[in-house]
Motif scaffolding. Sequence first.
Motif, PDB file in Angstrom:
ATOM      1  N   ALA A 148      18.978  -8.965  -6.638  1.00  0.00           N
ATOM      2  CA  ALA A 148      18.949 -10.434  -6.595  1.00  0.00           C
ATOM      3  C   ALA A 148      19.631 -10.947  -5.338  1.00  0.00           C
ATOM      4  CB  ALA A 148      19.621 -11.013  -7.838  1.00  0.00           C
ATOM      5  N   LYS A 149      20.710 -10.285  -4.937  1.00  0.00           N
ATOM      6  CA  LYS A 149      21.403 -10.688  -3.713  1.00  0.00           C
ATOM      7  C   LYS A 149      20.541 -10.411  -2.486  1.00  0.00           C
ATOM      8  CE  LYS A 149      24.816 -12.169  -1.194  1.00  0.00           C
ATOM      9  NZ  LYS A 149      25.098 -13.615  -1.128  1.00  0.00           N
ATOM     10  N   LEU A 150      19.842  -9.286  -2.499  1.00  0.00           N
ATOM     11  CA  LEU A 150      18.930  -8.984  -1.391  1.00  0.00           C
ATOM     12  C   LEU A 150      17.899 -10.095  -1.228  1.00  0.00           C
ATOM     13  CD1 LEU A 150      17.639  -7.089   0.748  1.00  0.00           C
ATOM     14  CD2 LEU A 150      16.341  -6.049  -1.132  1.00  0.00           C
ATOM     15  N   LYS A 151      17.307 -10.510  -2.333  1.00  0.00           N
ATOM     16  CA  LYS A 151      16.293 -11.566  -2.274  1.00  0.00           C
ATOM     17  C   LYS A 151      16.861 -12.847  -1.678  1.00  0.00           C
ATOM     18  CE  LYS A 151      13.637  -9.886  -6.275  1.00  0.00           C
ATOM     19  NZ  LYS A 151      13.217 -10.191  -7.670  1.00  0.00           N
ATOM     20  N   SER A 152      18.123 -13.141  -2.002  1.00  0.00           N
ATOM     21  CA  SER A 152      18.738 -14.379  -1.500  1.00  0.00           C
ATOM     22  C   SER A 152      19.055 -14.298  -0.013  1.00  0.00           C
ATOM     23  CB  SER A 152      20.017 -14.690  -2.284  1.00  0.00           C
ATOM     24  OG  SER A 152      21.072 -13.813  -1.931  1.00  0.00           O
ATOM     25  N   LEU A 153      19.175 -13.077   0.518  1.00  0.00           N
ATOM     26  CA  LEU A 153      19.514 -12.901   1.938  1.00  0.00           C
ATOM     27  C   LEU A 153      18.293 -12.969   2.851  1.00  0.00           C
ATOM     28  CD1 LEU A 153      22.122  -9.973   1.717  1.00  0.00           C
ATOM     29  CD2 LEU A 153      22.599 -12.368   2.264  1.00  0.00           C
ATOM     30  N   ILE A 154      17.108 -12.758   2.308  1.00  0.00           N
ATOM     31  CA  ILE A 154      15.899 -12.705   3.132  1.00  0.00           C
ATOM     32  C   ILE A 154      15.590 -14.064   3.753  1.00  0.00           C
ATOM     33  CG2 ILE A 154      13.390 -12.374   3.043  1.00  0.00           C
ATOM     34  CD1 ILE A 154      13.873 -10.134   1.042  1.00  0.00           C
ATOM     35  N   LYS A 155      15.253 -14.024   5.033  1.00  0.00           N
ATOM     36  CA  LYS A 155      14.893 -15.225   5.787  1.00  0.00           C
ATOM     37  C   LYS A 155      13.490 -15.042   6.377  1.00  0.00           C
ATOM     38  CE  LYS A 155      19.710 -16.122   7.127  1.00  0.00           C
ATOM     39  NZ  LYS A 155      20.630 -16.381   8.248  1.00  0.00           N
ATOM     40  N   LEU A 179      15.215   1.941  -5.830  1.00  0.00           N
ATOM     41  CA  LEU A 179      14.426   2.079  -4.604  1.00  0.00           C
ATOM     42  C   LEU A 179      13.056   1.419  -4.755  1.00  0.00           C
ATOM     43  CD1 LEU A 179      15.254   5.770  -3.594  1.00  0.00           C
ATOM     44  CD2 LEU A 179      16.218   3.664  -2.636  1.00  0.00           C
ATOM     45  N   GLN A 180      12.476   1.542  -5.951  1.00  0.00           N
ATOM     46  CA  GLN A 180      11.172   0.898  -6.183  1.00  0.00           C
ATOM     47  C   GLN A 180      11.290  -0.613  -6.080  1.00  0.00           C
ATOM     48  OE1 GLN A 180       8.058   2.571  -6.623  1.00  0.00           O
ATOM     49  NE2 GLN A 180       7.576   0.463  -5.991  1.00  0.00           N
ATOM     50  N   GLU A 181      12.372  -1.168  -6.646  1.00  0.00           N
ATOM     51  CA  GLU A 181      12.585  -2.617  -6.532  1.00  0.00           C
ATOM     52  C   GLU A 181      12.775  -3.024  -5.076  1.00  0.00           C
ATOM     53  OE1 GLU A 181      14.875  -4.795  -9.712  1.00  0.00           O
ATOM     54  OE2 GLU A 181      15.682  -2.781 -10.028  1.00  0.00           O
ATOM     55  N   LEU A 182      13.517  -2.210  -4.335  1.00  0.00           N
ATOM     56  CA  LEU A 182      13.723  -2.483  -2.903  1.00  0.00           C
ATOM     57  C   LEU A 182      12.391  -2.510  -2.164  1.00  0.00           C
ATOM     58  CD1 LEU A 182      15.291  -2.628  -0.209  1.00  0.00           C
ATOM     59  CD2 LEU A 182      15.622  -0.135  -0.382  1.00  0.00           C
ATOM     60  N   ILE A 183      11.552  -1.516  -2.422  1.00  0.00           N
ATOM     61  CA  ILE A 183      10.243  -1.441  -1.766  1.00  0.00           C
ATOM     62  C   ILE A 183       9.373  -2.624  -2.167  1.00  0.00           C
ATOM     63  CG2 ILE A 183       8.080  -0.133  -1.734  1.00  0.00           C
ATOM     64  CD1 ILE A 183      10.287   0.997   0.072  1.00  0.00           C
ATOM     65  N   ASP A 184       9.432  -3.006  -3.428  1.00  0.00           N
ATOM     66  CA  ASP A 184       8.632  -4.148  -3.887  1.00  0.00           C
ATOM     67  C   ASP A 184       9.021  -5.429  -3.145  1.00  0.00           C
ATOM     68  OD1 ASP A 184       7.351  -2.496  -5.672  1.00  0.00           O
ATOM     69  OD2 ASP A 184       8.522  -3.140  -7.422  1.00  0.00           O
ATOM     70  N   VAL A 185      10.340  -5.636  -2.978  1.00  0.00           N
ATOM     71  CA  VAL A 185      10.815  -6.827  -2.263  1.00  0.00           C
ATOM     72  C   VAL A 185      10.398  -6.780  -0.793  1.00  0.00           C
ATOM     73  CG1 VAL A 185      12.871  -8.064  -1.473  1.00  0.00           C
ATOM     74  CG2 VAL A 185      12.755  -7.220  -3.818  1.00  0.00           C
ATOM     75  N   SER A 187       7.943  -5.069   0.656  1.00  0.00           N
ATOM     76  CA  SER A 187       6.488  -5.152   0.856  1.00  0.00           C
ATOM     77  C   SER A 187       5.977  -6.576   0.647  1.00  0.00           C
ATOM     78  CB  SER A 187       5.763  -4.179  -0.074  1.00  0.00           C
ATOM     79  OG  SER A 187       6.025  -4.476  -1.427  1.00  0.00           O
ATOM     80  N   GLU A 188       6.605  -7.301  -0.260  1.00  0.00           N
ATOM     81  CA  GLU A 188       6.204  -8.693  -0.492  1.00  0.00           C
ATOM     82  C   GLU A 188       6.363  -9.528   0.772  1.00  0.00           C
ATOM     83  OE1 GLU A 188       7.607 -12.549  -3.213  1.00  0.00           O
ATOM     84  OE2 GLU A 188       8.370 -10.534  -3.673  1.00  0.00           O
ATOM     85  N   HIS A 189       7.368  -9.191   1.583  1.00  0.00           N
ATOM     86  CA  HIS A 189       7.652  -9.965   2.796  1.00  0.00           C
ATOM     87  C   HIS A 189       7.231  -9.221   4.076  1.00  0.00           C
ATOM     88  CE1 HIS A 189      10.090 -13.020   0.678  1.00  0.00           C
ATOM     89  NE2 HIS A 189      10.446 -12.016  -0.101  1.00  0.00           N
ATOM     90  N   GLY A 190       6.703  -8.013   3.948  1.00  0.00           N
ATOM     91  CA  GLY A 190       6.279  -7.253   5.126  1.00  0.00           C
ATOM     92  C   GLY A 190       7.423  -6.794   5.999  1.00  0.00           C
ATOM     93  N   ILE A 191       8.582  -6.528   5.398  1.00  0.00           N
ATOM     94  CA  ILE A 191       9.781  -6.144   6.146  1.00  0.00           C
ATOM     95  C   ILE A 191       9.863  -4.620   6.256  1.00  0.00           C
ATOM     96  CG2 ILE A 191      12.305  -6.262   6.182  1.00  0.00           C
ATOM     97  CD1 ILE A 191      12.050  -8.803   4.426  1.00  0.00           C
ATOM     98  N   ILE A 192      10.241  -4.132   7.426  1.00  0.00           N
ATOM     99  CA  ILE A 192      10.474  -2.702   7.620  1.00  0.00           C
ATOM    100  C   ILE A 192      11.776  -2.316   6.913  1.00  0.00           C
ATOM    101  CG2 ILE A 192      10.904  -0.888   9.320  1.00  0.00           C
ATOM    102  CD1 ILE A 192       9.359  -2.618  11.351  1.00  0.00           C
ATOM    103  N   VAL A 193      11.768  -1.155   6.247  1.00  0.00           N
ATOM    104  CA  VAL A 193      12.979  -0.622   5.623  1.00  0.00           C
ATOM    105  C   VAL A 193      13.352   0.677   6.325  1.00  0.00           C
ATOM    106  CG1 VAL A 193      14.099   0.140   3.499  1.00  0.00           C
ATOM    107  CG2 VAL A 193      12.287  -1.595   3.397  1.00  0.00           C
ATOM    108  N   ARG A 223       4.204   1.907   3.689  1.00  0.00           N
ATOM    109  CA  ARG A 223       4.076   2.477   5.033  1.00  0.00           C
ATOM    110  C   ARG A 223       5.207   2.050   5.966  1.00  0.00           C
ATOM    111  NH1 ARG A 223      -0.712   4.676   6.887  1.00  0.00           N
ATOM    112  NH2 ARG A 223      -0.576   3.688   8.933  1.00  0.00           N
ATOM    113  N   LYS A 224       5.728   0.837   5.762  1.00  0.00           N
ATOM    114  CA  LYS A 224       6.740   0.334   6.696  1.00  0.00           C
ATOM    115  C   LYS A 224       8.135   0.849   6.348  1.00  0.00           C
ATOM    116  CE  LYS A 224       4.522  -3.887   8.364  1.00  0.00           C
ATOM    117  NZ  LYS A 224       4.700  -5.335   8.601  1.00  0.00           N
ATOM    118  N   VAL A 225       8.238   2.166   6.203  1.00  0.00           N
ATOM    119  CA  VAL A 225       9.505   2.829   5.924  1.00  0.00           C
ATOM    120  C   VAL A 225       9.817   3.797   7.055  1.00  0.00           C
ATOM    121  CG1 VAL A 225      10.550   4.635   4.487  1.00  0.00           C
ATOM    122  CG2 VAL A 225       9.556   2.624   3.410  1.00  0.00           C
ATOM    123  N   ILE A 226      11.075   3.800   7.457  1.00  0.00           N
ATOM    124  CA  ILE A 226      11.582   4.766   8.430  1.00  0.00           C
ATOM    125  C   ILE A 226      12.748   5.486   7.768  1.00  0.00           C
ATOM    126  CG2 ILE A 226      12.644   5.103  10.697  1.00  0.00           C
ATOM    127  CD1 ILE A 226      11.567   2.258  11.402  1.00  0.00           C
TER     128      ILE A 226
END
Length: 400
Positions: A148-155, A179-185, A187-193, A223-226
């Motif tokens: 939930a905190k991660l979601k609030s930090l996204i800009k 990790l699945q929740e992290l990936i879901d968040v 991917s929803e925003h197209g952010i590289i992890v 795919r956008k994972v390093i």
Amino acid sequence: MVKIESFSVEKWMDQYEHHCEHNIAETCCASISIDQLRELSEDKGREIFQASKPLTYGSIRGSDELRSNLARLYSAKATNPLSPDNILTTPGAIQANYLCAYALVGPGDHVICHYPTYQSLYDVPKQLGAEVDLWKAKAQNQWVPEIAKLKSLIKPNTKLIIVNNPNNPTGAVLKRPFLQELIDVASEHGIIVMCDEVYRPVFHSITPADSGFPPSLLSMDYRKVIVTGSMSKAYALAGIRVGWIASRDPEIIEQLAEARHYTTISVSQLDEQVAAYALHQNTIHSLLARNIKLAKTNLELLEKFVLKNDDACEWVKPLAGTTAFVKFHREGIPVDSVDFCEKLLKETGVLFVPGNECFGEEFKGYVRIGFVNHTEIIKEGLDKTTKFVRKSLDDVKLAT
């Protein structure tokens, strides 16, 4: 001119690690020699170095053998095999992490970084002009941050999310459902992890039979994972300075490869040959078995130490990696970590890392303990620390 903050943990280690009797600050599994590496191999007649091979720059993106061995490891139990072409080698994971920031972020970008963690993961993006927010984990939540905190930090300009799994300094693990929740968040925003996995696969207190056992983030369906890794920590070969970057996204790999030309050109051929030998199927299993056994043995010693001194210290027992974050206090008031570590070193020769100096000022009373050094070093160092706690803790300043 780039503003560079003091790299506190490396400065501390540089100042003290060669002037101590018991190094319980080291984060590598107890380092091995070339001779010991050969003894661990099932094929002791196989050469480690190709002595007749000319010492050119070598393969610019990394030797075929090394990248093939790494690709095999990342492909195990994965739905889709990873191609060696999706891997770049680097001089250690610290350069791999630096290269990712250097190639991917700059002024106008926003980065979110898992915290506490190794300082360069959040300070390098700052140096490059990015805005950085810390995604803080707390001891009362087993050192796992909140989605939930991660979601609030996204800009709108969030470009990169950085995590460290297993974690330095806490030894905590971000498990599969998390990790699945992290990936879901992401991917929803197209952010590289980007996941720093240098302490993988030293899993001493969680097994693949556990439903939450964490796969490499590279195995998650995004795919956008390093991921970055190294021969230093889990593989006990810090001296060869070999790390790597892997991603399933060819565009990311090409972007990093372009940036890499401005930094390392290539990695030492000799170092890559040693790394390839260590990661070969004839060697890797016994090497990891040695290191995980060492971690389990020494963690038992550390757990006994914490129980014996439970009136003066507390922790969240680590699940993986080589480090633990232990909080020392007097009657519930945290001690000054720097004063504790300096007095401990002076009186006993035992080296710890002060948490509030090297991982963030909010970690008052915390010290990082690296417990996967040779067992005798850990045992003798912890015994001396117990005596120090009983005799001299009252002389240590309290945190302000």
